[in-house]
Design a protein around this motif. Sequence first.
Motif, PDB file in Angstrom:
ATOM      1  N   ASP A  11       1.038  -1.029  -0.069  1.00  0.00           N
ATOM      2  CA  ASP A  11       0.063  -0.025  -0.011  1.00  0.00           C
ATOM      3  C   ASP A  11       0.794   1.257  -0.128  1.00  0.00           C
ATOM      4  N   LEU A  12       0.962   1.987  -1.238  1.00  0.00           N
ATOM      5  CA  LEU A  12       1.801   3.065  -1.270  1.00  0.00           C
ATOM      6  C   LEU A  12       1.142   4.247  -0.931  1.00  0.00           C
ATOM      7  N   ILE A  13       1.593   5.123  -0.056  1.00  0.00           N
ATOM      8  CA  ILE A  13       1.099   6.205   0.604  1.00  0.00           C
ATOM      9  C   ILE A  13       1.612   7.501   0.434  1.00  0.00           C
ATOM     10  N   GLY A  14       1.003   8.570  -0.276  1.00  0.00           N
ATOM     11  CA  GLY A  14       1.562   9.831  -0.687  1.00  0.00           C
ATOM     12  C   GLY A  14       2.068  10.386   0.334  1.00  0.00           C
ATOM     13  N   ASP A  15       2.247  12.006   0.347  1.00  0.00           N
ATOM     14  CA  ASP A  15       2.748  12.986   1.139  1.00  0.00           C
ATOM     15  C   ASP A  15       1.751  13.178   2.218  1.00  0.00           C
ATOM     16  N   VAL A  16       2.191  13.237   3.446  1.00  0.00           N
ATOM     17  CA  VAL A  16       1.637  13.002   4.690  1.00  0.00           C
ATOM     18  C   VAL A  16       1.480  14.678   4.991  1.00  0.00           C
ATOM     19  N   HIS A  17       2.621  15.298   4.979  1.00  0.00           N
ATOM     20  CA  HIS A  17       2.875  16.708   5.611  1.00  0.00           C
ATOM     21  C   HIS A  17       2.066  16.912   7.026  1.00  0.00           C
ATOM     22  N   GLY A  18       2.573  16.125   7.858  1.00  0.00           N
ATOM     23  CA  GLY A  18       2.099  16.345   9.193  1.00  0.00           C
ATOM     24  C   GLY A  18       0.657  16.150   9.450  1.00  0.00           C
ATOM     25  N   CYS A  19      -0.244  15.295   8.502  1.00  0.00           N
ATOM     26  CA  CYS A  19      -1.640  15.192   8.895  1.00  0.00           C
ATOM     27  C   CYS A  19      -1.694  13.770   9.509  1.00  0.00           C
ATOM     28  N   GLY A  20      -1.052  13.651  10.772  1.00  0.00           N
ATOM     29  CA  GLY A  20      -0.953  12.455  11.521  1.00  0.00           C
ATOM     30  C   GLY A  20      -2.188  11.715  11.651  1.00  0.00           C
ATOM     31  N   ALA A  21      -3.180  12.479  12.205  1.00  0.00           N
ATOM     32  CA  ALA A  21      -4.423  11.628  12.366  1.00  0.00           C
ATOM     33  C   ALA A  21      -5.026  11.192  11.147  1.00  0.00           C
ATOM     34  N   THR A  22      -5.091  11.962  10.282  1.00  0.00           N
ATOM     35  CA  THR A  22      -5.659  11.602   8.869  1.00  0.00           C
ATOM     36  C   THR A  22      -5.009  10.321   8.447  1.00  0.00           C
ATOM     37  N   LEU A  23      -3.448  10.170   8.694  1.00  0.00           N
ATOM     38  CA  LEU A  23      -2.757   9.206   8.279  1.00  0.00           C
ATOM     39  C   LEU A  23      -3.324   7.999   9.062  1.00  0.00           C
ATOM     40  N   ALA A  24      -3.504   8.038  10.231  1.00  0.00           N
ATOM     41  CA  ALA A  24      -3.959   6.918  11.058  1.00  0.00           C
ATOM     42  C   ALA A  24      -5.155   6.353  10.436  1.00  0.00           C
ATOM     43  N   SER A  25      -6.235   7.466  10.072  1.00  0.00           N
ATOM     44  CA  SER A  25      -7.466   7.047   9.713  1.00  0.00           C
ATOM     45  C   SER A  25      -7.350   6.253   8.435  1.00  0.00           C
ATOM     46  N   LEU A  27      -4.464   4.375   7.360  1.00  0.00           N
ATOM     47  CA  LEU A  27      -4.203   3.089   7.628  1.00  0.00           C
ATOM     48  C   LEU A  27      -5.443   2.173   8.004  1.00  0.00           C
ATOM     49  N   GLU A  28      -6.093   2.659   8.949  1.00  0.00           N
ATOM     50  CA  GLU A  28      -7.401   1.910   9.532  1.00  0.00           C
ATOM     51  C   GLU A  28      -8.131   1.334   8.398  1.00  0.00           C
ATOM     52  N   LYS A  29      -8.351   2.527   7.409  1.00  0.00           N
ATOM     53  CA  LYS A  29      -9.223   2.149   6.223  1.00  0.00           C
ATOM     54  C   LYS A  29      -8.623   1.059   5.462  1.00  0.00           C
ATOM     55  N   LEU A  30      -7.404   1.013   5.283  1.00  0.00           N
ATOM     56  CA  LEU A  30      -6.660   0.290   4.312  1.00  0.00           C
ATOM     57  C   LEU A  30      -6.592  -1.384   5.206  1.00  0.00           C
ATOM     58  N   GLY A  31      -6.829  -1.449   6.623  1.00  0.00           N
ATOM     59  CA  GLY A  31      -6.876  -2.554   7.174  1.00  0.00           C
ATOM     60  C   GLY A  31      -5.720  -2.753   8.214  1.00  0.00           C
ATOM     61  N   ARG A  34      -3.201  -1.178  15.148  1.00  0.00           N
ATOM     62  CA  ARG A  34      -2.068  -0.963  16.043  1.00  0.00           C
ATOM     63  C   ARG A  34      -2.265  -2.263  16.989  1.00  0.00           C
ATOM     64  N   ARG A  35      -0.710  -2.930  16.896  1.00  0.00           N
ATOM     65  CA  ARG A  35      -0.527  -3.864  17.913  1.00  0.00           C
ATOM     66  C   ARG A  35       1.099  -3.556  18.311  1.00  0.00           C
ATOM     67  N   GLY A  36       1.115  -3.587  19.747  1.00  0.00           N
ATOM     68  CA  GLY A  36       2.278  -3.298  20.232  1.00  0.00           C
ATOM     69  C   GLY A  36       2.823  -1.918  19.767  1.00  0.00           C
ATOM     70  N   GLY A  37       1.927  -0.835  19.508  1.00  0.00           N
ATOM     71  CA  GLY A  37       2.272   0.397  19.220  1.00  0.00           C
ATOM     72  C   GLY A  37       2.811   0.626  17.870  1.00  0.00           C
ATOM     73  N   VAL A  38       2.435  -0.384  17.136  1.00  0.00           N
ATOM     74  CA  VAL A  38       2.640  -0.221  15.535  1.00  0.00           C
ATOM     75  C   VAL A  38       1.397  -0.504  14.718  1.00  0.00           C
ATOM     76  N   TYR A  39       1.259   0.021  13.591  1.00  0.00           N
ATOM     77  CA  TYR A  39       0.288  -0.216  12.631  1.00  0.00           C
ATOM     78  C   TYR A  39       0.789  -1.403  11.916  1.00  0.00           C
ATOM     79  N   ARG A  40      -0.065  -2.365  11.756  1.00  0.00           N
ATOM     80  CA  ARG A  40       0.422  -3.493  10.955  1.00  0.00           C
ATOM     81  C   ARG A  40      -0.853  -4.123  10.196  1.00  0.00           C
ATOM     82  N   HIS A  41      -0.505  -4.963   9.291  1.00  0.00           N
ATOM     83  CA  HIS A  41      -1.479  -5.553   8.350  1.00  0.00           C
ATOM     84  C   HIS A  41      -0.975  -7.104   8.190  1.00  0.00           C
ATOM     85  N   PRO A  42      -1.854  -7.902   8.207  1.00  0.00           N
ATOM     86  CA  PRO A  42      -1.430  -9.292   8.206  1.00  0.00           C
ATOM     87  C   PRO A  42      -0.701  -9.907   7.017  1.00  0.00           C
ATOM     88  N   ARG A  43      -1.271  -9.224   5.815  1.00  0.00           N
ATOM     89  CA  ARG A  43      -0.855  -9.693   4.416  1.00  0.00           C
ATOM     90  C   ARG A  43      -0.220  -8.487   3.570  1.00  0.00           C
TER      91      ARG A  43
END
Length: 334
Positions: A11-25, A27-31, A34-43
């Motif tokens: 999953d290739l992600i473009g320029d975030v420019h400090g939109c940290g909460a948007t990035l988290a959203s 990532l969650e939309k992409l599946g 957070r586990r152990g303080g890190v965003y992870r995807h099983p596949r």
Amino acid sequence: MTRYASLEGFDLIGDVHGCGATLASLLEKLGYHRRGGVYRHPRRRAIFLGDLIDRGPRIRLAVNIVRRMVEEGEAEIVMGNHEYNALAYCQRAPSRLGREWLREHTPRHNRIIKETLEQYRDHPAEWDDALAWFREIPLLLELPGLRVVHACWDQPLIDALRREHPDGRIDSAFLEASVEHGTFAWQVMDRLTRGTHIPLPEGVTIHSGDGFTRRSFRAHFWARNPRTWGDVVFQPDNLPDDLESRPLTDRERAYLSHYGADEPPLFIGHYWCEGIPSLPARNVACLDYSAVKFGRLVAYRWSGESRLNADHFVWVRVPQEETARPRPWEIDFD
């Protein structure tokens, strides 16, 4: 690349420019979860196209999310021009340059990095650590079936870079040399992280929506036989007057890079696109859709295809109304 053998894709992600909460959203939309303080995807794994910092409201959060993912093997990243700018801005210059900093602290440069320095002001050790991490970020990635660079894939320059720096990472000497116009290091950093710029005629300027006055325009690199400026212009600001019909000179054509239609899929950021994400070429995807300007933070879900598909874009919009912006409740990175 055996560590990626079991993955469905990236999953290739473009320029975030400090939109940290948007990035988290996103990532969650992409599946990713957070586990152990890190965003992870099983596949799947993420690849970030650089420009994590500057301008946005949650810069430290953006850096922390991405850095943790990279260090845990859940993501890759390439350097953007804003990470490079920060390294040069914060590095003292050798005496031969006749100035205090590699990137001079001009009003323009101060303005670009202002939000980043303010958000790290009470966390100086964290900022020093972030700068050290920026130095570890490669300028490009070439994985089986795809390529990633922040602004422009220039094969001859990349081949020459790899002869000196096989892993695509810069060192202190390279950073110092890169601020001297015309050096090999300058050419590499300028082309790979900023792309190709064509100067405007004397006295002609573009007044951009971000408040800057520009005396050149950003040009793309996938037109097969470009003839006019309009064939290669690639930025949201229109060219003044009738300059789109201005013929490219032989010198300008020679200066442009070209990425052929038979090359592997290439993912870039940098260019402040607007509107609904689309593909500028069948094997090129730009993922910078002006998130910090209340546009979209965009990802492309790549699963091995050699011909890209616009249906694979995924995005989160950034509304101008603050109360409507993403606020994932569980984020406590900063």
